[in-house]
Scaffold this motif. Structure first.
Motif, mmCIF file in Angstrom:
data_model
loop_
_atom_site.group_PDB
_atom_site.id
_atom_site.type_symbol
_atom_site.label_atom_id
_atom_site.label_comp_id
_atom_site.label_asym_id
_atom_site.label_seq_id
_atom_site.Cartn_x
_atom_site.Cartn_y
_atom_site.Cartn_z
ATOM 1 N N TYR A 109 63.436 -33.321 -1.981
ATOM 2 C CA TYR A 109 63.034 -31.925 -2.044
ATOM 3 C C TYR A 109 62.708 -31.527 -3.480
ATOM 4 O O TYR A 109 63.428 -31.879 -4.419
ATOM 5 C CB TYR A 109 64.125 -31.024 -1.454
ATOM 6 C CG TYR A 109 64.134 -31.093 0.053
ATOM 7 C CD1 TYR A 109 64.754 -32.138 0.721
ATOM 8 C CD2 TYR A 109 63.481 -30.124 0.802
ATOM 9 C CE1 TYR A 109 64.728 -32.206 2.109
ATOM 10 C CE2 TYR A 109 63.460 -30.180 2.191
ATOM 11 C CZ TYR A 109 64.079 -31.227 2.834
ATOM 12 O OH TYR A 109 64.052 -31.290 4.206
ATOM 13 N N ASP A 110 61.619 -30.780 -3.624
ATOM 14 C CA ASP A 110 61.085 -30.487 -4.952
ATOM 15 C C ASP A 110 61.527 -29.137 -5.506
ATOM 16 O O ASP A 110 61.621 -28.964 -6.718
ATOM 17 C CB ASP A 110 59.547 -30.501 -4.897
ATOM 18 C CG ASP A 110 59.010 -31.820 -4.382
ATOM 19 O OD1 ASP A 110 58.183 -31.812 -3.449
ATOM 20 O OD2 ASP A 110 59.432 -32.868 -4.912
ATOM 21 N N TYR A 111 61.759 -28.179 -4.631
ATOM 22 C CA TYR A 111 62.058 -26.814 -5.068
ATOM 23 C C TYR A 111 63.341 -26.340 -4.398
ATOM 24 O O TYR A 111 63.550 -26.577 -3.201
ATOM 25 C CB TYR A 111 60.902 -25.868 -4.719
ATOM 26 C CG TYR A 111 59.578 -26.322 -5.263
ATOM 27 C CD1 TYR A 111 58.662 -26.978 -4.442
ATOM 28 C CD2 TYR A 111 59.254 -26.139 -6.605
ATOM 29 C CE1 TYR A 111 57.456 -27.425 -4.937
ATOM 30 C CE2 TYR A 111 58.041 -26.587 -7.103
ATOM 31 C CZ TYR A 111 57.152 -27.231 -6.273
ATOM 32 O OH TYR A 111 55.956 -27.685 -6.776
ATOM 33 N N TRP A 112 64.150 -25.635 -5.171
ATOM 34 C CA TRP A 112 65.476 -25.240 -4.697
ATOM 35 C C TRP A 112 65.742 -23.770 -4.963
ATOM 36 O O TRP A 112 65.316 -23.220 -5.991
ATOM 37 C CB TRP A 112 66.549 -26.067 -5.408
ATOM 38 C CG TRP A 112 66.535 -27.501 -4.977
ATOM 39 C CD1 TRP A 112 65.743 -28.511 -5.462
ATOM 40 C CD2 TRP A 112 67.340 -28.078 -3.951
ATOM 41 N NE1 TRP A 112 66.011 -29.681 -4.797
ATOM 42 C CE2 TRP A 112 66.987 -29.441 -3.872
ATOM 43 C CE3 TRP A 112 68.315 -27.582 -3.093
ATOM 44 C CZ2 TRP A 112 67.592 -30.312 -2.962
ATOM 45 C CZ3 TRP A 112 68.914 -28.443 -2.190
ATOM 46 C CH2 TRP A 112 68.551 -29.793 -2.137
ATOM 47 N N GLY A 113 66.497 -23.184 -4.040
ATOM 48 C CA GLY A 113 67.012 -21.854 -4.270
ATOM 49 C C GLY A 113 68.319 -21.927 -5.034
ATOM 50 O O GLY A 113 68.853 -23.003 -5.303
ATOM 51 N N GLN A 114 68.882 -20.762 -5.326
ATOM 52 C CA GLN A 114 70.050 -20.692 -6.191
ATOM 53 C C GLN A 114 71.365 -20.889 -5.449
ATOM 54 O O GLN A 114 72.386 -21.051 -6.099
ATOM 55 C CB GLN A 114 70.082 -19.341 -6.925
ATOM 56 C CG GLN A 114 70.639 -18.186 -6.133
ATOM 57 C CD GLN A 114 69.707 -17.660 -5.073
ATOM 58 O OE1 GLN A 114 68.658 -18.221 -4.767
ATOM 59 N NE2 GLN A 114 70.099 -16.549 -4.460
ATOM 60 N N GLY A 115 71.346 -20.879 -4.124
ATOM 61 C CA GLY A 115 72.583 -21.052 -3.371
ATOM 62 C C GLY A 115 73.221 -19.733 -2.997
ATOM 63 O O GLY A 115 73.159 -18.758 -3.741
ATOM 64 N N THR A 116 73.839 -19.731 -1.834
ATOM 65 C CA THR A 116 74.563 -18.560 -1.356
ATOM 66 C C THR A 116 75.874 -19.025 -0.736
ATOM 67 O O THR A 116 75.913 -19.999 0.005
ATOM 68 C CB THR A 116 73.705 -17.742 -0.364
ATOM 69 O OG1 THR A 116 74.378 -16.546 0.004
ATOM 70 C CG2 THR A 116 73.346 -18.541 0.890
ATOM 71 N N GLN A 117 76.940 -18.330 -1.060
ATOM 72 C CA GLN A 117 78.277 -18.746 -0.624
ATOM 73 C C GLN A 117 78.542 -18.313 0.811
ATOM 74 O O GLN A 117 78.337 -17.144 1.165
ATOM 75 C CB GLN A 117 79.342 -18.143 -1.537
ATOM 76 C CG GLN A 117 80.770 -18.427 -1.127
ATOM 77 C CD GLN A 117 81.162 -19.880 -1.355
ATOM 78 O OE1 GLN A 117 80.915 -20.459 -2.404
ATOM 79 N NE2 GLN A 117 81.802 -20.479 -0.343
ATOM 80 N N VAL A 118 79.006 -19.246 1.599
ATOM 81 C CA VAL A 118 79.478 -18.967 2.958
ATOM 82 C C VAL A 118 80.953 -19.322 3.016
ATOM 83 O O VAL A 118 81.341 -20.449 2.699
ATOM 84 C CB VAL A 118 78.689 -19.779 4.008
ATOM 85 C CG1 VAL A 118 79.329 -19.635 5.386
ATOM 86 C CG2 VAL A 118 77.233 -19.324 4.038
ATOM 87 N N THR A 119 81.764 -18.362 3.389
ATOM 88 C CA THR A 119 83.208 -18.567 3.476
ATOM 89 C C THR A 119 83.677 -18.234 4.881
ATOM 90 O O THR A 119 83.442 -17.127 5.372
ATOM 91 C CB THR A 119 83.949 -17.700 2.459
ATOM 92 O OG1 THR A 119 83.487 -18.011 1.145
ATOM 93 C CG2 THR A 119 85.452 -17.955 2.533
ATOM 94 N N VAL A 120 84.321 -19.194 5.499
ATOM 95 C CA VAL A 120 84.893 -18.998 6.834
ATOM 96 C C VAL A 120 86.398 -19.098 6.685
ATOM 97 O O VAL A 120 86.926 -20.130 6.278
ATOM 98 C CB VAL A 120 84.375 -20.033 7.833
ATOM 99 C CG1 VAL A 120 84.897 -19.713 9.238
ATOM 100 C CG2 VAL A 120 82.857 -20.091 7.814
#
Length: 122
Positions: A109-120
């Protein structure tokens, strides 16, 4: 540049929908992937969708609970996560690439987002 949003905190069995949007350029010709990363671990794939949206692929760990889909008119890709489990807690990233692979690595993969936290958590 990609931007992932929609993360948050839920109880086991809950649902979240993540959204990936491009701040510039079109996503319509890309294979899109959602990855997640646990602390101290490599990023792992959780969903992929080809450019047309007509084929998707999931690892066994999320198959039947996660659904990836896209709206090329809105230039967005989504990850619907249902029946979330404690072990789904991670940072989730969206990514764009030019090729599909059943077992992709992050290098595909060439392009990435910054990430988002998922907490369960209970």
């Amino acid at each position: 540049q990609l931007q992932a949003s929609g993360g948050g905190s839920v109880h086991p069995g809950g649902s979240l929908r993540l959204t990936c949007a491009a701040s510039e350029g079109s996503l319509s010709s890309y294979v899109m992937g959602w990855f997640r990363q646990f602390p101290g671990k490599e990023r792992e794939i959780v969903a992929q969708i080809i450019a047309t949206g007509k084929f998707t692929h999931y690892p066994d760990s999320v198959r039947g609970r996660f659904t990836v889909f896209r709206d090329n008119d809105k230039n967005q890709v989504y990850l619907q996560m249902d029946n979330l489990r404690l072990e789904d807690t991670a940072i989730y990233y969206c990514a764009a690439g030019s090729r599909f692979d059943v077992q992709p690595t992050t290098k595909l993969y060439d392009y990435w987002g910054q990430g988002t936290q998922v907490t369960v958590s209970s």
